[in-house]
Design a protein around this motif. Structure first.
Motif, short mmCIF file in Angstrom:
data_model
loop_
_atom_site.label_atom_id
_atom_site.label_comp_id
_atom_site.label_asym_id
_atom_site.label_seq_id
_atom_site.Cartn_x
_atom_site.Cartn_y
_atom_site.Cartn_z
N ARG B 326 0.47 12.08 -2.13
CA ARG B 326 0.22 12.95 -3.29
C ARG B 326 1.55 13.55 -3.78
O ARG B 326 1.83 13.58 -4.97
CB ARG B 326 -0.75 14.05 -2.86
CG ARG B 326 -1.64 14.56 -3.98
CD ARG B 326 -2.82 15.38 -3.50
NE ARG B 326 -2.58 16.14 -2.30
CZ ARG B 326 -3.24 15.98 -1.16
NH1 ARG B 326 -4.19 15.06 -1.08
NH2 ARG B 326 -3.01 16.74 -0.12
N ASN B 329 3.86 10.84 -5.27
CA ASN B 329 3.33 10.44 -6.57
C ASN B 329 3.78 11.42 -7.64
O ASN B 329 4.16 11.02 -8.75
CB ASN B 329 1.79 10.41 -6.55
CG ASN B 329 1.26 9.07 -6.05
OD1 ASN B 329 1.95 8.05 -6.13
ND2 ASN B 329 0.05 9.06 -5.55
N GLN B 330 3.75 12.72 -7.30
CA GLN B 330 4.16 13.74 -8.26
C GLN B 330 5.66 13.69 -8.53
O GLN B 330 6.09 13.67 -9.68
CB GLN B 330 3.80 15.13 -7.74
CG GLN B 330 2.33 15.47 -7.93
CD GLN B 330 1.97 16.78 -7.27
OE1 GLN B 330 2.80 17.45 -6.65
NE2 GLN B 330 0.70 17.15 -7.37
N ARG B 334 4.63 8.21 -9.63
CA ARG B 334 3.97 6.97 -9.23
C ARG B 334 2.46 7.21 -9.16
O ARG B 334 2.00 8.36 -9.29
CB ARG B 334 4.48 6.51 -7.86
CG ARG B 334 5.98 6.26 -7.80
CD ARG B 334 6.36 4.94 -8.41
NE ARG B 334 5.77 3.83 -7.70
CZ ARG B 334 6.30 3.27 -6.61
NH1 ARG B 334 7.43 3.73 -6.12
NH2 ARG B 334 5.73 2.23 -6.03
N ALA B 335 1.72 6.15 -8.91
CA ALA B 335 0.25 6.30 -8.85
C ALA B 335 -0.31 5.51 -7.67
O ALA B 335 -1.28 4.77 -7.78
CB ALA B 335 -0.37 5.82 -10.16
N ILE B 336 0.33 5.65 -6.52
CA ILE B 336 -0.15 4.96 -5.32
C ILE B 336 -1.42 5.65 -4.83
O ILE B 336 -1.49 6.89 -4.76
CB ILE B 336 0.96 4.91 -4.24
CG1 ILE B 336 2.04 3.93 -4.72
CG2 ILE B 336 0.41 4.51 -2.88
CD1 ILE B 336 3.23 3.79 -3.81
N GLN B 337 -2.44 4.85 -4.54
CA GLN B 337 -3.76 5.41 -4.21
C GLN B 337 -3.92 5.72 -2.72
O GLN B 337 -4.69 6.59 -2.36
CB GLN B 337 -4.86 4.42 -4.62
CG GLN B 337 -4.85 4.07 -6.10
CD GLN B 337 -5.13 5.29 -6.96
OE1 GLN B 337 -6.07 6.02 -6.72
NE2 GLN B 337 -4.26 5.53 -7.93
N PHE B 367 7.13 3.93 -0.39
CA PHE B 367 7.08 4.14 -1.84
C PHE B 367 8.13 3.28 -2.55
O PHE B 367 7.92 2.83 -3.66
CB PHE B 367 7.31 5.62 -2.17
CG PHE B 367 6.04 6.36 -2.48
CD1 PHE B 367 5.09 6.58 -1.49
CD2 PHE B 367 5.78 6.83 -3.76
CE1 PHE B 367 3.92 7.25 -1.77
CE2 PHE B 367 4.61 7.50 -4.05
CZ PHE B 367 3.67 7.73 -3.05
N GLU B 373 -0.94 -0.69 -5.75
CA GLU B 373 -1.56 0.64 -5.67
C GLU B 373 -1.75 1.10 -4.24
O GLU B 373 -2.00 2.28 -4.01
CB GLU B 373 -2.94 0.62 -6.38
CG GLU B 373 -2.83 0.59 -7.88
CD GLU B 373 -4.15 0.90 -8.52
OE1 GLU B 373 -5.19 0.68 -7.87
OE2 GLU B 373 -4.14 1.35 -9.67
#
Lengths: 144, 457
Positions: B326, B329-330, B334-337, B367, B373
């Motif tokens: 989280r 990503n911020q 990025r938008a890794i799930q 990352f 994803e």
């Protein structure tokens, strides 16, 4: 000896955690005047403020367990779950019998304590019991 | 045929049977009725409650400044589900929601108020579970081994005592120090951290104490030390076990006299900052060996907090991985799930000598490599992919077997540690034969120290 009583509507404030003001009295000097002070909003800051102002005894209403532990750790002798009018409490403080004379909140009396396994016969501890908390904090090595 | 209204006894029976607490008050705020659920939630019996002032029975956070019943009686309007907490006689906080209404007699005259309240404890637990707490500051865990730490932080925050935080490298000692600082009355004051192990002796001294202009060659202007900069806040002394004998004496004097003097200074300054020290070494052993002063040891370990290593709280790994994903990503847009199950199995199989910091670095590395994803086993370092003999990155082996192996590995390690690596005693404690223990140690690649513990227990 300075004592602090958390107050609301001329009675002991029902919940220390959110109490807005404290009456500071010199229990040893009957001629002294009591002084009302605002308490910080943060619960732990209330304890710090009381300890820093030289208060040794805290008479308060309901108090949550972490705060009671913190108050004991800060060196305050806490009379928790106390109820009644401020005048009566000041009188009891000056008579030196606050632990026995102050009313306890409903459901926090000796009978209730016994059922909840708080303390033993003859102990004056109330509610969550400051002395018990202080004892449990004693496991940390004291200064030599 | 008209419907007959319920009689008083029936109304009372209904009140007794519902799960919500209900009480009523008269015009003087004294309790006139108190149902069974109210007794259960508050812990106060009806006979103790009736006739008493409601705030002293109910002991709610809203009583003093935000009383719902007072508002309702003033405005005539009901209030629905206002949230607060009550304090039971044992000091337990119970989260509740309150609804209020005006109470009228048959003629419509106001005779008091009625309050219903609901115990939200279970909802609160569910909320916490969903939010995966314990959570103070940047410190996050849902392991029972961390619970004592989270329980103690508020208490420590309220005191000014010196605290010693012990724990392996990377366990989050500074995070705990920051949590203690930011949860207490010093939160608005500075938090100053010094890594004692990273500075040479003379530099550490000038960093801590500061110096006055002309104190030594090159001291062209006053430089305030960290003790001064911490003001009324917190000074965090990391790696306290690394400081020299000379600096130990100087630090001891500061802690004893509660004042310090900058190099070249003539006037001592009072120490107002709270000291939190941390170490990844066993200071008690160092005292025994004569490598650390006993008097300083006792000065700094007024209260000791021990942080468990990550391998003792493996259940935190998914939580921490999600937390780091989280955050990255911020910060990296990025938008890794998340992680693939095999990736998580590999993470769970690792021993984490570098603890949470190592995990954070591994997620950060993933990352960089991950273009999809989900983080795949291939995005982990080779050392991790080969760390478990029964798992390979491209093996879609069922997780159950891996989890079983992990459980066995942790049970064996715990038994060995408890019995000082005495294999015989550990096997006995585990209820297996010594030969089986040897076989499992080999199969699960459990590291053993050179000593075998026979001479100890």
């Amino acid at each position: 000896m300075k004592a602090g009583i958390t107050i609301w509507n001329d009675r002991i404030a029902p919940v220390f955690d959110v109490a807005g003001s404290v009456l500071v009295v010199d229990a040893a000097d009957p001629t002294s005047t009591a002084e009302t002070r605002a308490l910080p909003q943060s619960p732990f800051a209330k304890i710090e403020a009381l300890a820093q102002s030289g208060v040794k005894v805290l008479v308060c209403g309901a108090i949550s367990r972490p705060l009671l532990r913190a108050a004991c750790a800060a060196g305050l002798n806490v009379i928790p779950f106390a109820a009644g009018s401020v005048t009566e409490v000041i009188q009891a403080l000056r008579n030196g019998d606050i632990e026995t004379a102050a009313q306890t909140m409903p459901g926090c009396g000796c009978q209730q304590r016994g059922r909840q396994n708080h303390g033993t016969a003859g102990q004056t501890g109330r509610g969550a019991g400051c002395r018990r908390e202080a004892h449990s904090l004693g496991r940390y090595p004291p200064e030599p | 045929m008209g419907i007959k209204p319920l009689d008083h006894a029936s109304t009372e029976a209904i009140l007794e049977s519902i799960c919500d607490g209900v009480f009523t008050v008269d015009a003087t705020w004294r309790i006139t009725s108190f149902n069974r659920a109210a007794e259960e939630i508050t812990g106060v019996e009806r006979e103790d409650a009736i006739g008493q002032i409601c705030s002293e029975v109910f002991r709610c956070s809203l009583c003093e400044s935000n009383c719902a019943l007072a508002e309702t009686l003033q405005s005539g309007k009901p209030i629905v589900q206002r949230e607060g907490f009550i304090i039971r006689a044992d000091g337990q906080r119970v989260p509740i929601s309150i609804s209020t209404a005006v109470l009228r007699d048959a003629a419509g005259n106001v005779i008091g108020g009625a309050e219903t309240f609901r115990d939200l404890s279970e909802i609160e637990i569910l909320r916490n579970t969903l939010q995966q707490r314990y959570h103070i500051g940047d410190l996050i865990s849902h392991s029972s081994t961390m619970k004592p730490v989270f329980d103690l932080i508020p208490t420590l925050a309220a005191s000014s005592s010196t605290v010693l935080i012990e724990g392996e490298t990377g366990t989050g000692k500074e995070l705990v120090a920051r949590a203690i600082h930011s949860s207490g009355a010093r939160a608005d004051e500075p938090f100053v951290a010094v890594n004692c192990g990273a500075l040479p002796d003379n530099l550490l001294e000038s960093e801590l104490f500061g110096y006055k202009k002309g104190a030594f060659t090159g001291a062209q202007q006053d430089k305030p030390g960290r003790l001064h900069l911490a003001g009324r806040g917190t000074l965090f002394l990391d790696e306290i076990g690394e400081i020299s004998a000379l600096q130990q004496v100087k630090l001891l004097r500061v802690l004893q006299e509660l004042q310090f003097e900058p190099l070249g200074g003539t006037k001592p300054e009072p120490l107002e900052a709270r000291i939190i020290a941390a170490t990844n070494r066993n200071l008690a052993d160092m005292v025994t060996e004569g490598a650390f002063r006993q008097d300083l040891f006792y000065r700094i370990q007024v209260i000791t907090l021990e942080l468990p290593p990550l391998r003792a709280r493996m259940e935190d790994i998914p939580l921490l991985v999600a937390h780091f994903i989280r955050r990255f990503n911020q910060t990296q847009n990025r938008a890794i799930q998340g992680c693939l199950p095999d990736t998580m199995n590999l993470l769970m199989a690792h021993d984490w000598p570098g603890n949470v910091r190592e995990l954070e670095n591994i997620v950060e590395r993933a990352f960089v490599l991950c273009r999809s994803e989900m983080i795949e086993p291939a995005h982990l370092p080779a050392t991790l992919r080969g760390s478990h003999p029964l798992v390979s990155a491209n093996n879609s082996e069922t997780g159950i077997r891996i989890q079983r192996d992990l459980s066995e590995k942790h049970a064996i390690l715990a038994a060995l540690e408890e019995h000082n690596y005495n294999r015989q005693a550990a096997a006995r404690a585990l209820g297996i034969h010594k030969t089986t223990l040897y076989r499992k140690i080999k199969a699960l690649a459990i590291p053993l120290p050179s000593q075998n513990g026979r001479h100890i227990s």
